[in-house]
Design an enzyme around this catalytic site. Structure first.
Site, PDB file in Angstrom:
ATOM      1  N   HIS A 308       5.100  -1.410   0.927  1.00 33.69           N
ATOM      2  CA  HIS A 308       5.989  -2.808   1.034  1.00 33.69           C
ATOM      3  C   HIS A 308       4.889  -3.803   1.857  1.00 33.69           C
ATOM      4  O   HIS A 308       4.526  -3.305   2.879  1.00 33.69           O
ATOM      5  CB  HIS A 308       7.323  -2.467   1.507  1.00 33.69           C
ATOM      6  CG  HIS A 308       8.216  -3.429   1.213  1.00 33.69           C
ATOM      7  ND1 HIS A 308       8.267  -4.649   2.336  1.00 33.69           N
ATOM      8  CD2 HIS A 308       8.897  -3.747   0.290  1.00 33.69           C
ATOM      9  CE1 HIS A 308       9.169  -5.528   1.834  1.00 33.69           C
ATOM     10  NE2 HIS A 308       9.727  -4.951   0.414  1.00 33.69           N
ATOM     11  N   ASP A 366      12.493   0.361  -4.956  1.00 35.70           N
ATOM     12  CA  ASP A 366      12.595   0.789  -6.414  1.00 35.70           C
ATOM     13  C   ASP A 366      12.103   2.235  -6.642  1.00 35.70           C
ATOM     14  O   ASP A 366      12.413   2.308  -7.904  1.00 35.70           O
ATOM     15  CB  ASP A 366      11.241  -0.035  -6.855  1.00 35.70           C
ATOM     16  CG  ASP A 366      11.671  -1.572  -6.752  1.00 35.70           C
ATOM     17  OD1 ASP A 366      12.968  -2.057  -7.017  1.00 35.70           O
ATOM     18  OD2 ASP A 366      10.989  -2.528  -6.544  1.00 35.70           O
TER      19      ASP A 366
HETATM   20  N1  CMC Z   1      -0.288   3.141  -3.815  1.00 36.12           N
HETATM   21  C1  CMC Z   1      -1.587   3.433  -3.210  1.00 36.12           C
HETATM   22  N2  CMC Z   1      -2.325   2.598  -2.476  1.00 36.12           N
HETATM   23  C2  CMC Z   1      -1.384   1.275  -1.868  1.00 36.12           C
HETATM   24  C3  CMC Z   1      -0.271   1.437  -2.325  1.00 36.12           C
HETATM   25  C4  CMC Z   1       0.325   1.985  -3.304  1.00 36.12           C
HETATM   26  N3  CMC Z   1       1.494   2.001  -3.988  1.00 36.12           N
HETATM   27  N4  CMC Z   1       0.395   0.147  -1.691  1.00 36.12           N
HETATM   28  C5  CMC Z   1      -0.860  -0.231  -0.914  1.00 36.12           C
HETATM   29  N5  CMC Z   1      -1.922   0.585  -0.950  1.00 36.12           N
HETATM   30  C6  CMC Z   1      -2.794   0.539  -0.287  1.00 36.12           C
HETATM   31  C7  CMC Z   1      -4.084  -0.696  -0.572  1.00 36.12           C
HETATM   32  O1  CMC Z   1      -4.620  -0.242  -1.788  1.00 36.12           O
HETATM   33  C8  CMC Z   1      -4.407  -1.054   0.628  1.00 36.12           C
HETATM   34  O2  CMC Z   1      -5.479  -0.067   0.868  1.00 36.12           O
HETATM   35  P1  CMC Z   1      -6.648  -0.452   1.681  1.00 36.12           P
HETATM   36  O3  CMC Z   1      -6.328  -1.238   3.050  1.00 36.12           O
HETATM   37  O4  CMC Z   1      -7.787   0.359   1.855  1.00 36.12           O
HETATM   38  O5  CMC Z   1      -7.456  -1.827   0.847  1.00 36.12           O
HETATM   39  C9  CMC Z   1      -3.402  -0.806   1.751  1.00 36.12           C
HETATM   40  O6  CMC Z   1      -2.378   0.107   1.103  1.00 36.12           O
HETATM   41  C10 CMC Z   1      -2.493  -1.944   1.802  1.00 36.12           C
HETATM   42  O7  CMC Z   1      -2.253  -2.597   0.462  1.00 36.12           O
HETATM   43  P2  CMC Z   1      -1.798  -4.148   0.105  1.00 36.12           P
HETATM   44  O8  CMC Z   1      -2.036  -4.466  -1.156  1.00 36.12           O
HETATM   45  O9  CMC Z   1      -2.863  -5.081   1.270  1.00 36.12           O
HETATM   46  O10 CMC Z   1      -0.491  -4.467   0.880  1.00 36.12           O
HETATM   47  P3  CMC Z   1       0.448  -5.662   0.544  1.00 36.12           P
HETATM   48  O11 CMC Z   1       1.138  -5.798   1.334  1.00 36.12           O
HETATM   49  O12 CMC Z   1      -0.177  -6.834   0.205  1.00 36.12           O
HETATM   50  O13 CMC Z   1       1.306  -5.058  -0.996  1.00 36.12           O
HETATM   51  C11 CMC Z   1       2.851  -4.110  -2.190  1.00 36.12           C
HETATM   52  C12 CMC Z   1       2.555  -4.542  -0.737  1.00 36.12           C
HETATM   53  C13 CMC Z   1       4.296  -3.695  -2.352  1.00 36.12           C
HETATM   54  C14 CMC Z   1       2.577  -5.130  -3.303  1.00 36.12           C
HETATM   55  C15 CMC Z   1       1.953  -2.657  -2.466  1.00 36.12           C
HETATM   56  O14 CMC Z   1       2.206  -1.804  -1.657  1.00 36.12           O
HETATM   57  C16 CMC Z   1       2.193  -2.205  -4.132  1.00 36.12           C
HETATM   58  O15 CMC Z   1       1.332  -2.676  -4.856  1.00 36.12           O
HETATM   59  N6  CMC Z   1       3.064  -1.251  -4.244  1.00 36.12           N
HETATM   60  C17 CMC Z   1       3.556  -0.801  -5.477  1.00 36.12           C
HETATM   61  C18 CMC Z   1       4.237  -1.825  -6.137  1.00 36.12           C
HETATM   62  C19 CMC Z   1       5.607  -1.669  -5.551  1.00 36.12           C
HETATM   63  O16 CMC Z   1       6.306  -0.604  -5.359  1.00 36.12           O
HETATM   64  N7  CMC Z   1       6.302  -2.641  -5.408  1.00 36.12           N
HETATM   65  C20 CMC Z   1       7.798  -2.903  -4.892  1.00 36.12           C
HETATM   66  C21 CMC Z   1       8.026  -3.384  -3.638  1.00 36.12           C
HETATM   67  S1  CMC Z   1       9.579  -3.424  -3.135  1.00 36.12           S
HETATM   68  C22 CMC Z   1      10.730  -4.310  -4.070  1.00 36.12           C
HETATM   69  C23 CMC Z   1      10.426  -5.715  -3.839  1.00 36.12           C
HETATM   70  O17 CMC Z   1      10.861  -5.934  -2.637  1.00 36.12           O
HETATM   71  O18 CMC Z   1      10.103  -6.374  -4.866  1.00 36.12           O
END
Ligand code: CMC
Length: 431
Positions: A308, A366
């Site tokens: 998240h 989710d």
């Molecule tokens: N699986 C594997 N690695 C992950 C995941 C995941 N689900 N989420 C983040 N990471 C890793 C990512 O690769 C990155 O690694 P590095 O620092 O080595 O590049 C690190 O963790 C940080 O990720 P980020 O993309 O910079 O983090 P963000 O804050 O931009 O993204 C997120 C948050 C929710 C989009 C992401 O965690 C994600 O894509 N999760 C899966 C989709 C999901 O479950 N979304 C629902 C969110 S809750 C409901 C809502 O509020 O909408």
């Protein structure tokens, strides 16, 4: 706007600028850069808004490190266990918990608006049967501006109020109709003797040929899903609603924009994507293969339902949702369902994996909501419409708050331009 409590000093090319710092009631201090461009001729750069407060708000507070979510100051776990969705709607919209009389009046008002204009039924029938219910929702909610002209004038407080109530009241009817249409069953009219969640289950699962009784444990679980999704501060879809509304667009158009944004798999679409992922994994022995892919730097694959932007500790909504999942699965006797077995084992293995611990990736709301909805009998395509239904009150509360802000300006981000500068047009025969 909060008081200035301090000043930040910024030095650019030897010149110093004093920037006011605002102290919030919770969360980090905020450096006010509104005058920076005028004074220093620079922009700030923050794609993804990871460090930018785009508005001030009194509605919802999140402390991602502590795993805390407050609506108007009340913790989400207390609201989920002691309150119910319509009371939380009142709280979000008006700022305080209602008295018994106020709640009764509000519930009656919402209940009186559950039916939709009969001609909207024809509008539904223009969609293909295999349309994703989110596609139908974006279209139908946008189309409300063509059916309810008497509540589109945003300068009129009464019209704003009527639009708010209409959206909260009609959203379950519209989501249920999108579902019924997709499965080829007749639309079911709302029943105002049922509560909000029970009525939604009734409109989704009853058919004219048979009597349908809503199980109170399931309607309580449904209500809790609504409550847990009601608002979530300045997330992508809420910010979309605020941005759309900043131009003066009507409420139905703004909420349709929010629904469109919510659809993506990084946001509300994650519940559908998560269930699809669990089905793709299929059996527990394949979990390590998928965890390895999610950890592989050269693979863009992510575990859906994990991680998240704000929560770097357990998502407090997920804690409550997990309890609800256990209750519903127990009631329905589906613990041996292979999807649910994969979910439980995946959660266990990911939480024990140092990659997820180091990056502070925990199951989010989710992850569990999809499991409950699947057990209740909803197809995966309905998961995100249910999120949209529940989030509508949050979007509306934030929309109303923004419109009441005397400092409201159209949202207009700037850019770091890296393209060509002015050059002369080249005739086609010379290229
Ligand atoms: N699986 C594997 N690695 C992950 C995941 C995941 N689900 N989420 C983040 N990471 C890793 C990512 O690769 C990155 O690694 P590095 O620092 O080595 O590049 C690190 O963790 C940080 O990720 P980020 O993309 O910079 O983090 P963000 O804050 O931009 O993204 C997120 C948050 C929710 C989009 C992401 O965690 C994600 O894509 N999760 C899966 C989709 C999901 O479950 N979304 C629902 C969110 S809750 C409901 C809502 O509020 O909408």
């Amino acid at each position: 706007m909060a008081e200035n409590t301090d000043t930040a000093t910024l030095t650019i090319k030897g010149k110093t600028y004093e920037l006011p710092v605002h102290s919030p009631s919770g969360g980090p201090d905020v450096i006010d850069i509104r005058k920076l461009y005028g004074q220093a001729d620079v922009f700030t750069y923050d794609p993804g808004f990871t460090s930018t407060a785009a508005c001030d708000s009194t509605i919802t507070y999140i402390d991602g490190d502590k795993g805390e979510l407050l609506h108007r100051g009340y913790p989400i776990d207390q609201l989920a266990s002691k309150s119910h969705y319509l009371e939380v709607c009142y709280l979000l919209l008006y700022g305080e918990l209602p008295s018994a009389d106020e709640l009764e009046t509000f519930e009656r008002l919402v209940t009186n608006h559950t039916m939709i204009h009969e001609q909207m039924h024809n509008f539904f029938r223009g969609f293909r049967r295999d349309a994703h219910p989110m596609a139908t929702m974006v279209g139908v909610i946008g189309a409300m501006s063509a059916f309810y002209h008497d509540s589109t004038d945003i300068t009129d407080a009464h019209q704003r109020e009527v639009a708010s109530i209409r959206l909260i009241a009609k959203m379950p009817t519209i989501a249920a109709m999108a579902y019924k249409y997709s499965v080829g069953q007749p639309f079911v009219y709302p029943r105002n003797d049922l509560d909000y969640a029970a009525n939604f289950l009734h409109m989704c699962f009853s058919v004219p040929a048979e009597e349908y009784n809503v199980n109170p444990i399931l309607s309580r679980a449904m209500d809790r899903i609504f409550t847990l999704h009601a608002d979530h501060e300045q997330n992508a879809s809420t910010s979309t609603v605020r941005l759309a509304s900043s131009s003066g667009a009507n409420p139905f158009a703004c909420i349709a924009a929010g629904i469109a944004c919510l659809w993506g798999p990084a946001h509300g679409g994650a519940n559908q994507a998560c269930l699809e992922m669990l089905k793709e994994i299929g059996t527990v022995d394949r979990i390590p293969e998928f965890i390895a892919r999610a950890k592989d730097k050269n693979d863009s694959y992510r575990l859906m339902g994990f991680g998240h932007r704000v929560y770097k500790n357990f998502d407090p909504r997920a804690t409550v949702m997990k309890e609800s999942a256990d209750e519903v699965l127990d009631l329905l006797g589906v613990e041996n369902n292979p999807v649910l077995q994969v979910a439980k084992e995946l959660e266990k293995q990911a939480l024990a994996d140092p990659y997820f611990a180091e990056k502070k990736l925990f199951p989010n709301v989710d992850f569990y909501s999809g499991i409950i909805l699947e057990a209740m009998g909803f197809p995966t395509s309905m998961f995100t419409p249910i999120f949209a239904l529940a989030r509508t009150v949050g979007w509306i509360s934030q929309w109303k708050e923004q419109l009441a802000d005397p400092q409201l300006k159209i949202g207009r981000p700037r850019q770091l331009y890296l393209g060509e500068m002015a050059r002369d047009y080249v005739d086609i025969e010379k290229r």
